[in-house]
Scaffold this motif. Sequence first.
Motif, PDB file in Angstrom:
ATOM      1  N   ILE A  25      44.454  22.750  14.730  1.00 54.80           N
ATOM      2  CA  ILE A  25      43.103  22.444  14.272  1.00 54.80           C
ATOM      3  C   ILE A  25      42.726  23.344  13.098  1.00 54.80           C
ATOM      4  N   ASN A  26      43.001  24.660  13.236  1.00 54.74           N
ATOM      5  CA  ASN A  26      42.653  25.627  12.186  1.00 54.74           C
ATOM      6  C   ASN A  26      43.837  26.010  11.320  1.00 54.74           C
ATOM      7  N   GLN A  27      45.035  25.380  11.543  1.00 52.54           N
ATOM      8  CA  GLN A  27      46.240  25.660  10.761  1.00 52.54           C
ATOM      9  C   GLN A  27      46.535  27.173  10.759  1.00 52.54           C
ATOM     10  N   ARG A  28      46.722  27.701  11.987  1.00 51.73           N
ATOM     11  CA  ARG A  28      47.028  29.118  12.165  1.00 51.73           C
ATOM     12  C   ARG A  28      48.141  29.296  13.189  1.00 51.73           C
ATOM     13  N   TRP A  29      48.739  30.504  13.216  1.00 49.67           N
ATOM     14  CA  TRP A  29      49.592  30.897  14.337  1.00 49.67           C
ATOM     15  C   TRP A  29      49.093  32.241  14.862  1.00 49.67           C
ATOM     16  N   TYR A  30      49.167  32.422  16.190  1.00 51.10           N
ATOM     17  CA  TYR A  30      48.665  33.609  16.867  1.00 51.10           C
ATOM     18  C   TYR A  30      49.841  34.335  17.535  1.00 51.10           C
ATOM     19  N   PHE A  31      49.803  35.690  17.547  1.00 50.35           N
ATOM     20  CA  PHE A  31      50.839  36.476  18.225  1.00 50.35           C
ATOM     21  C   PHE A  31      50.276  37.814  18.661  1.00 50.35           C
ATOM     22  N   HIS A  32      50.980  38.473  19.595  1.00 54.95           N
ATOM     23  CA  HIS A  32      50.598  39.791  20.092  1.00 54.95           C
ATOM     24  C   HIS A  32      51.718  40.772  19.774  1.00 54.95           C
ATOM     25  N   HIS A  33      51.364  42.019  19.441  1.00 53.10           N
ATOM     26  CA  HIS A  33      52.363  43.083  19.327  1.00 53.10           C
ATOM     27  C   HIS A  33      51.690  44.398  19.680  1.00 53.10           C
ATOM     28  N   GLU A  34      52.496  45.413  19.940  1.00 52.49           N
ATOM     29  CA  GLU A  34      51.940  46.731  20.199  1.00 52.49           C
ATOM     30  C   GLU A  34      52.486  47.723  19.182  1.00 52.49           C
ATOM     31  N   GLY A  35      51.726  48.798  18.948  1.00 51.78           N
ATOM     32  CA  GLY A  35      52.128  49.807  17.983  1.00 51.78           C
ATOM     33  C   GLY A  35      51.797  49.381  16.561  1.00 51.78           C
ATOM     34  N   ALA A  36      52.143  50.263  15.607  1.00 48.67           N
ATOM     35  CA  ALA A  36      51.850  50.017  14.199  1.00 48.67           C
ATOM     36  C   ALA A  36      52.819  48.993  13.619  1.00 48.67           C
ATOM     37  N   ALA A  37      52.318  48.139  12.707  1.00 50.89           N
ATOM     38  CA  ALA A  37      53.127  47.134  12.014  1.00 50.89           C
ATOM     39  C   ALA A  37      52.533  46.926  10.627  1.00 50.89           C
ATOM     40  N   ASP A  38      53.273  46.204   9.766  1.00 52.94           N
ATOM     41  CA  ASP A  38      52.774  45.952   8.416  1.00 52.94           C
ATOM     42  C   ASP A  38      51.456  45.179   8.432  1.00 52.94           C
ATOM     43  N   VAL A  39      51.249  44.307   9.438  1.00 50.63           N
ATOM     44  CA  VAL A  39      50.000  43.554   9.521  1.00 50.63           C
ATOM     45  C   VAL A  39      48.854  44.417  10.040  1.00 50.63           C
ATOM     46  N   GLY A  40      49.163  45.660  10.527  1.00 54.65           N
ATOM     47  CA  GLY A  40      48.129  46.555  11.030  1.00 54.65           C
ATOM     48  C   GLY A  40      48.329  46.868  12.499  1.00 54.65           C
ATOM     49  N   GLY A  41      47.316  47.489  13.104  1.00 53.91           N
ATOM     50  CA  GLY A  41      47.357  47.784  14.521  1.00 53.91           C
ATOM     51  C   GLY A  41      47.814  49.195  14.826  1.00 53.91           C
ATOM     52  N   ILE A  42      47.342  49.722  15.973  1.00 51.93           N
ATOM     53  CA  ILE A  42      47.725  51.054  16.436  1.00 51.93           C
ATOM     54  C   ILE A  42      48.278  50.982  17.854  1.00 51.93           C
ATOM     55  N   GLU A  43      47.565  50.280  18.748  1.00 54.70           N
ATOM     56  CA  GLU A  43      47.969  50.228  20.149  1.00 54.70           C
ATOM     57  C   GLU A  43      48.348  48.787  20.510  1.00 54.70           C
ATOM     58  N   GLU A  44      47.418  48.058  21.174  1.00 55.67           N
ATOM     59  CA  GLU A  44      47.640  46.653  21.527  1.00 55.67           C
ATOM     60  C   GLU A  44      46.846  45.782  20.549  1.00 55.67           C
ATOM     61  N   SER A  45      47.484  44.778  19.931  1.00 52.90           N
ATOM     62  CA  SER A  45      46.826  43.979  18.899  1.00 52.90           C
ATOM     63  C   SER A  45      47.100  42.493  19.092  1.00 52.90           C
ATOM     64  N   VAL A  46      46.088  41.688  18.777  1.00 52.82           N
ATOM     65  CA  VAL A  46      46.235  40.230  18.672  1.00 52.82           C
ATOM     66  C   VAL A  46      45.916  39.857  17.229  1.00 52.82           C
ATOM     67  N   THR A  47      46.739  38.993  16.625  1.00 53.18           N
ATOM     68  CA  THR A  47      46.618  38.659  15.203  1.00 53.18           C
ATOM     69  C   THR A  47      46.764  37.157  15.001  1.00 53.18           C
ATOM     70  N   PHE A  48      46.040  36.589  14.009  1.00 52.62           N
ATOM     71  CA  PHE A  48      46.343  35.231  13.543  1.00 52.62           C
ATOM     72  C   PHE A  48      46.491  35.247  12.028  1.00 52.62           C
ATOM     73  N   CYS A  49      47.359  34.354  11.499  1.00 54.82           N
ATOM     74  CA  CYS A  49      47.602  34.206  10.062  1.00 54.82           C
ATOM     75  C   CYS A  49      47.724  32.717   9.744  1.00 54.82           C
ATOM     76  N   ASP A  50      47.791  32.390   8.453  1.00 56.49           N
ATOM     77  CA  ASP A  50      47.895  30.991   8.019  1.00 56.49           C
ATOM     78  C   ASP A  50      49.225  30.383   8.452  1.00 56.49           C
ATOM     79  N   ALA A  51      49.187  29.081   8.789  1.00 57.58           N
ATOM     80  CA  ALA A  51      50.385  28.322   9.142  1.00 57.58           C
ATOM     81  C   ALA A  51      50.197  26.886   8.679  1.00 57.58           C
ATOM     82  N   ALA A  52      51.298  26.131   8.683  1.00 63.94           N
ATOM     83  CA  ALA A  52      51.250  24.694   8.365  1.00 63.94           C
ATOM     84  C   ALA A  52      51.847  23.944   9.537  1.00 63.94           C
ATOM     85  N   ILE A  53      51.026  23.138  10.231  1.00 62.04           N
ATOM     86  CA  ILE A  53      51.465  22.398  11.413  1.00 62.04           C
ATOM     87  C   ILE A  53      51.229  20.921  11.150  1.00 62.04           C
ATOM     88  N   PHE A  54      52.251  20.092  11.409  1.00 62.55           N
ATOM     89  CA  PHE A  54      52.159  18.654  11.120  1.00 62.55           C
ATOM     90  C   PHE A  54      52.255  17.835  12.401  1.00 62.55           C
TER      91      PHE A  54
END
Length: 743
Positions: A714-743
């Motif tokens: 619906i919003n053309q996104r993908w969601y994921f979870h990771h822990e610790g620091a990453a290039d997308v950000g975060g320090i401890e527990e994080s939930v993130t969404f970014c742009d995606a193309a779904i057909f």
Amino acid sequence: MKRFIKLATMMSVVALAGCGDDKVAGENGINSIISTSAEPAGDNCVNGGTRIDIGPDANANGILEAEEVKETVFTCAGSDGAGGADGSDGEGFITLVDTSAEPPGGNCPTGGQRVDYGIDDNADGVLDAGEIDGTAFVCDGPSGLTTLVATSAEPAGVNCVAGGARLDHGVDDSADGVLDAGEIDGTSFICNGVDGIDGLQTLVVVTAEAGGVNCADGGQRIDQGLDVSADGVLDAGEIDNTSFVCNGAGGIDGLGSLVAVSAEAAGVDCIAGGSRIEAGSDTNNDGVLDAGEVTSTSFACNGLQSLVFSSGIAAGGACGALAGTRLDMGLDLNNDGALQAGEISTSAVVCDGADGTDGNDGFEALVNQTAIAGGGVCGAATGVQVDSGIDANRNGSLEAGEIADTAVLCNGADGSNGAPGNDGLTSLVLLTAEPAGVNCSDGGTRIEAGVDSNGNSSLEAGEITSTGFACNFAPPVGFIGTVGDLTLNNCTLLDFTQTGFGDDRGGIAIASGDVFVNHDLGTGHFDSELVGGFTELPGAPMDANFAPWGGSQLFSMSTSAGATHFSFASAFPFTFDSIVEYNPANLGAGVVSSFPLSQSITVSSGNDNGFYTGPDFVILMTTTNFFHIDMFSGSVTDLGARPGGVITPQQCETWASGGIAEFDGVDFSILYRQVGSPNIMRHVIGSGAADQIFVTLPGGNPVNDMCGFTVDPINQRWYFHHEGAADVGGIEESVTFCDAAIF
């Protein structure tokens, strides 16, 4: 049908025929055609005017035929004003029209033609930027839905001083052949002409000029101008030009100067006709300017009219497989009211839009009622069993494997013996259609139950004791169930503390627009924008949580003991034999319904298993096999053996990693995070081909230990979870969404 109209009228008609808002794809549309023709003076228009026929091109031949006309309106000319006298010599200005391609944007959502028009003030034959008096756009039509035009009489008022016709146009979103008020995208007016303003009379006054500066020996003074005050007298303030015809030098009597004005027919000197002005000396002193006495001739010419000619383009011509319209524009040089080939100065082609593809069918919600006899689950009383679910196999029948929810409604028991008691009350169930909205995002059935307290066999509003919903599921329009791209663009991240509920376990799902992430002792509940914090829901952990892409229901795999949460260190083996459903708005309420799998699936060991969510199915990968599971019926299909050593997903802190399942109409495939790398891999099940890199996420440590993800079409996104620091950000527990193309 061919027609000639003035430029200003053509702009409004073409805008209706050529432009429309982009809509969703649907069944083939029928083009509406507007045809104009001259209307002679008579009952419809006292002074003549234009006849406008409107109707759908039912046989798609690009011509509005007599039997296709659904509406006819007339725009009538006003009565002529009083004619003015001939004016003085003047120079006519030409109206120019220039067309150019208009790219898709604010003026035309799907592109089209820009039409600029104005007076050629510097008479160089080119419409310069400073000479543009107006601009209109002729827009390409969108694909799919039918554009409708509705006409009605417009009374005299603000929109049309002398009355006329109102033309509402828009896309038939409801496909019922009627342009409803909410479907109107634009309105224009075709107005009747108003009575012309009386022309001003040009006056010429000739008086004797005494000898002096202007004429040494005297002569004639000629004053010219418009009779602005309309009193028949050329007042001093109305004089626009003064000239002198002087007598000859003394000794010989001077000759009288004469001026003659006559009509000039259309021709070489005046293309559109005008006035011929001749001047000279009255050599024979008879007071008449004879042909031999004319010494100078000039002309005051009428201006030229701009014409636009439109003609249909059949499929197979300039528009390829599509039909369209050709617009020719130019000046009416011979003033015959027709645009001849030699008079065309510019042409434009407007092509119809292509038909859109059909949308995917949705699933229908079904409800069955079965009478319960006395002596059953209702004890001595009778009652009704209500089963509801999704018609997964689309056969119009609610089968045992499709039942998602069952309710038992028992009738009231009879009164005790003794003095005659009141009869027991009857339980009633009322089923009505539920429109798409808060209760069912894709529509469904509203189930209301209660006791018939007034005994009239009708369940009234005050008798309803419970209300439930059996909701339809429909994938997004135009969506087929594959992923085109996963990016790290336009990302939003929420970093949160574990708050005592333990570490993450990889499971993630999107239901009713919210995000659900599994943890050791509960499930985190986030809003889709990750701006409202989160709520930990203890007692509802789901390792294998899943939801249909863009859907409103939330499910989890379960065992016969009702378990939905497993430790990868000690739980093996365990067997999935059912699917349970939770209420996304109230996980703490527990399971709201459940239904069995058509066959059990045993997970024997390790954390090298995988659980991949598709549009309306999931793929369960064990250490030995792939299994296809239908979300709404529980039907299980064994897709064959898992190839050894080929699939190497990033492992989660539970029994399975997570990702996406796809179906392209031929093959099933899975998308997973490759262990220890930034690659998202694609494995085509049963193909025997090596896994391919679907996308490589940029950066040195883009998503840290991310092992599970899902998508939101619906919003053309993908969601994921990771822990610790990453290039997308975060320090401890994080939930993130970014742009995606779904057909």
